[in-house]
Design a protein around this motif. Sequence first.
Motif, PDB file in Angstrom:
ATOM      1  N   SER A 179       1.477   2.814  10.465  1.00 47.39           N
ATOM      2  CA  SER A 179       1.809   2.198   8.894  1.00 47.39           C
ATOM      3  C   SER A 179       2.075   1.151   8.774  1.00 47.39           C
ATOM      4  O   SER A 179       2.758   0.384   9.645  1.00 47.39           O
ATOM      5  N   VAL A 180       2.204   0.527   7.550  1.00 44.22           N
ATOM      6  CA  VAL A 180       2.567  -0.989   7.365  1.00 44.22           C
ATOM      7  C   VAL A 180       3.769  -1.001   6.094  1.00 44.22           C
ATOM      8  O   VAL A 180       3.390   0.117   5.275  1.00 44.22           O
ATOM      9  N   SER A 181       4.321  -1.999   6.099  1.00 46.05           N
ATOM     10  CA  SER A 181       5.068  -2.218   4.951  1.00 46.05           C
ATOM     11  C   SER A 181       4.925  -3.544   3.915  1.00 46.05           C
ATOM     12  O   SER A 181       5.288  -4.581   4.460  1.00 46.05           O
ATOM     13  N   LEU A 182       3.843  -3.310   3.318  1.00 41.52           N
ATOM     14  CA  LEU A 182       3.397  -4.438   2.491  1.00 41.52           C
ATOM     15  C   LEU A 182       4.322  -5.369   1.690  1.00 41.52           C
ATOM     16  O   LEU A 182       5.294  -4.599   1.321  1.00 41.52           O
ATOM     17  N   PRO A 183       4.544  -6.557   1.676  1.00 51.80           N
ATOM     18  CA  PRO A 183       5.610  -7.363   0.996  1.00 51.80           C
ATOM     19  C   PRO A 183       5.749  -6.770  -0.275  1.00 51.80           C
ATOM     20  O   PRO A 183       4.921  -6.282  -1.035  1.00 51.80           O
ATOM     21  N   GLU A 184       6.938  -6.945  -0.981  1.00 48.03           N
ATOM     22  CA  GLU A 184       7.415  -6.404  -2.229  1.00 48.03           C
ATOM     23  C   GLU A 184       6.367  -7.085  -3.289  1.00 48.03           C
ATOM     24  O   GLU A 184       5.940  -8.271  -3.143  1.00 48.03           O
ATOM     25  N   GLY A 185       6.021  -6.172  -4.177  1.00 48.99           N
ATOM     26  CA  GLY A 185       5.288  -6.718  -5.233  1.00 48.99           C
ATOM     27  C   GLY A 185       3.705  -6.566  -5.021  1.00 48.99           C
ATOM     28  O   GLY A 185       2.871  -6.876  -5.816  1.00 48.99           O
ATOM     29  N   SER A 186       3.444  -6.063  -3.830  1.00 51.68           N
ATOM     30  CA  SER A 186       2.238  -5.626  -3.500  1.00 51.68           C
ATOM     31  C   SER A 186       1.647  -4.571  -4.565  1.00 51.68           C
ATOM     32  O   SER A 186       2.436  -3.550  -4.776  1.00 51.68           O
ATOM     33  N   ARG A 187       0.111  -4.512  -4.364  1.00 54.24           N
ATOM     34  CA  ARG A 187      -0.412  -3.581  -5.292  1.00 54.24           C
ATOM     35  C   ARG A 187      -1.445  -2.872  -4.670  1.00 54.24           C
ATOM     36  O   ARG A 187      -2.315  -3.478  -3.664  1.00 54.24           O
ATOM     37  N   ILE A 188      -1.893  -1.920  -5.126  1.00 54.04           N
ATOM     38  CA  ILE A 188      -3.044  -1.006  -4.808  1.00 54.04           C
ATOM     39  C   ILE A 188      -4.063  -0.681  -5.993  1.00 54.04           C
ATOM     40  O   ILE A 188      -3.309  -0.107  -6.851  1.00 54.04           O
ATOM     41  N   LEU A 189      -5.211  -0.843  -5.649  1.00 55.08           N
ATOM     42  CA  LEU A 189      -6.076  -0.408  -6.818  1.00 55.08           C
ATOM     43  C   LEU A 189      -7.230   0.646  -6.035  1.00 55.08           C
ATOM     44  O   LEU A 189      -8.038   0.178  -5.212  1.00 55.08           O
ATOM     45  N   ASP A 190      -7.148   1.765  -6.554  1.00 55.13           N
ATOM     46  CA  ASP A 190      -8.177   2.719  -5.997  1.00 55.13           C
ATOM     47  C   ASP A 190      -9.028   3.187  -7.287  1.00 55.13           C
ATOM     48  O   ASP A 190      -8.752   3.196  -8.493  1.00 55.13           O
TER      49      ASP A 190
END
Lengths: 374, 483
Positions: free
Chosen positions: A211-222
């Motif tokens: 698992s990863v912890s993407l930097p703060e403010g990261s976003r996902i669009l599905d």
Amino acid sequence: MTEAEIIKTLLDFIASDCAGDEEFNALALKIFDYQFQNNLPYQLFCRQREQTPRTTKNWRDIPAVPINGYKDLCLSCCDPKSVERTFMTSGTTKDGLRGQCRHPTLSVYDASMVAAFRQYFMEEHERLRMGILFPTEQAMPNSSLAHYLALALKEFGSEGSRYLLSNDGIDWKELFTELEQVEQSGEPYALLGASFSFVHVMDEMARVGKSVSLPEGSRILDTGGFKGQSRELELDNFYESLSSRFGVLREDCINMYGMTELSTQFYDSGNASCPSAKSGPNWVRSRIVNPLTGAEIQKGERGVLAHHDLAHFNCVSSILTEDAGVEVDDGFILLGRAEGVEAKGCSMAVDEFLKVAKGEACDTNCGISSGSKS
Amino acid sequence: MILTAGYLPGLSPDEVEWQTLTFNRGGEQTEVSVPLLTDDQIKELSSDIKKASRHYLKGLPVSEILRTIDSAICQFLDRSNPYRQQAEKYLPRITGYDSEMVRLGLTSYLKTFRQSELRRFLSEDFFNPKILDEFQPLPKGGYGRAYGPDLLAHIWAGNVPGLPLWSLISGLLVKAGNIGKVSSFEPLMASWFARLIAEIDPRLGECIAVTWWKGGDTECQQALLNQADLVVAYGNNDTLQQIRDYTPITTRCLTYTHKVSFGMVSKSALDPIKAWNVAHQAAYDIVRYDQQGCYSPHVFFIEENGAVSPKQFAQYVASELDNFQKKFPRRTLTIEEAQDVALWKQTEEVKTFSDDCSAVMGDTDGTWCVSFSETPENLSPSGLNRTAKVISVQQLDDVPALISPYKAFLQTVGIAASPEELHRLACLLGVVGVTRISALEHMTVPEAGWHHDGRFNLLDLITMTEVERSAEISAEAFSNYVD
């Protein structure tokens, strides 16, 4: 109006974000008139419903074409041969061809996408480093989603943005290296793709315990949901997993709802709780209707979604989907496809008949002449 | 008020888990509590019913059983009877069907179970119905007796009121113990019938149980299938395949799948005076229970060159459907049902764009729809809920070719034709798999003793015990009067 005038008016409409109900109605009627005059199958469809531009004063009365109609009708105002791009629908015609949405120019589609994407997904960011979990536009030239994601990357992707899926599928090593780099960079990141691509990625991450912890403010669009896929996930589980696997807050996991039969997309404002309400920019309006009568259904009750997208000017702006939905305060909630029910009695329903008859037909070498669902 | 479905002899209501089914139709909410048994309870119930069936029912003469059923049916036919009044009040509320249609439907259906009709029913399948009571001489020599199963499991489906009575009464006639699983769409009629039987003959009541589980609950289903001697199940192909897969190999499983029925009208019935009435009858078959029955018509094949053209006939049917909507309004559809009708209607409408001779007729509220095709088309199901296709054919003899690919789905054909045509067509239709031919207006009301899907309702349930001639002859050698 001519095609050129329509395009210019639409680009202006999209650019000015202050257009209200009256402006929407006025332009909807003009575009209806244009589509009625220039698209014979649509004209026949409207006449059958006893609705013409002369008798229509409100955009709500403009006949909505069932998305099924793309399978059998050539819905285009311009000469189909002279278009910039054709997107194929998922429904197939009786000859096995897919329905076609033709775009004489992509300028309106692109303007619509860019304006709404900025508003709903980018928030305060001008550009973000992006990773795309979907094939490229070159690999899928007739996919509206491939174009959408390519446009997102081109217009909003910062340096280092790239596709994470090639013709050979996902290169896991490369993907995980990319995600680790992003994690270390500390710069907000955007991961975009088909809902089911995310499921594949998360399955692999689970398998190797990553698992990863993407930097703060990261976003996902599905986008796209799970229909027709090998398994379906509960939305809540899906977003919970997304959030924990990628370290992105659920409110920063945005779902986009779009379809080939439209030039504008709908978004939610995150999935902190599910299901989330969807809405679109002010050149698209949605209604919840009874699929049989077209009558609007009161707020809070289930119906089928009908969209009116001014930007989809060359085909038809008013479409009736097969998606069930409910109207809520800030838009609508998507409830998935309004699947035909199993007949309650012992009389056979079309779906069941086709399913069995197809098997039978192979034996008897006899074709089936009946409507079928996409 | 909460109604209670189910009938569980020997089990106290406190021992049983109950679930509530909620029906919202026409702004009124009706709640029905249904029993949900554990595996052990199903096992215990099965064992009790088998015992009761063996010790009481097997020794009861068929004529007694007939009298009890007749008495129960009589009460159901009597409009002042509380059971009948409940049926008239609540069946429309849970199924959504128009109350007058339910009332008329109940009467015409129930009267096919009066004693005289049941006798007909028995003699359709048994040359000598006494064979169910005691050993009877057989034409080939020797003696035979027919035994029903100790435990017959019924898995019912559908929302047509009262359909479970067919198999339940068939079970009683062959002296079977019965456990029936009601459908969530109509859980009441079978339950009421079982209670009525128990009021008239409490010991016969101990041979029937009515329960429920949620469709697809394979655990409950398995528990019953393991105990049953014979299974009768209704539903779609997937459901039935699953039931068959779960039924032990030593247990017979009779399945009734979904079917498609249709109508045919000869030019001899298409004169200006008769055609209206024929169209009225065709529309009635469409309207009855909104085409939810396996005998409900989806398509009408109309012969050309009559005084009334096929297209005019389609318009007549449309007009009659419109009239019926005023008399027996269609039930309110769910969004999913409306979607099915809409998809069918849209597909038909699109066809008219490229074919000037076809037409789609319907009202603005979408309560009925008739699609007309000038050119022959293969049989295909309609969108149900008062939608039908009218297809023009040069001659009715062309129809078998249009339906023959679908042999496995065919059931009833309603015919309006002259006697010569009727008999000629019957031969052609029988060959391609049609199992029942009726008059129009009668498609949805099979006569007493009909052979459902061409099968023997009672014979399929029994096993024969035969005493062969050799045993008789050899016994003679051991008699006390042997010389």
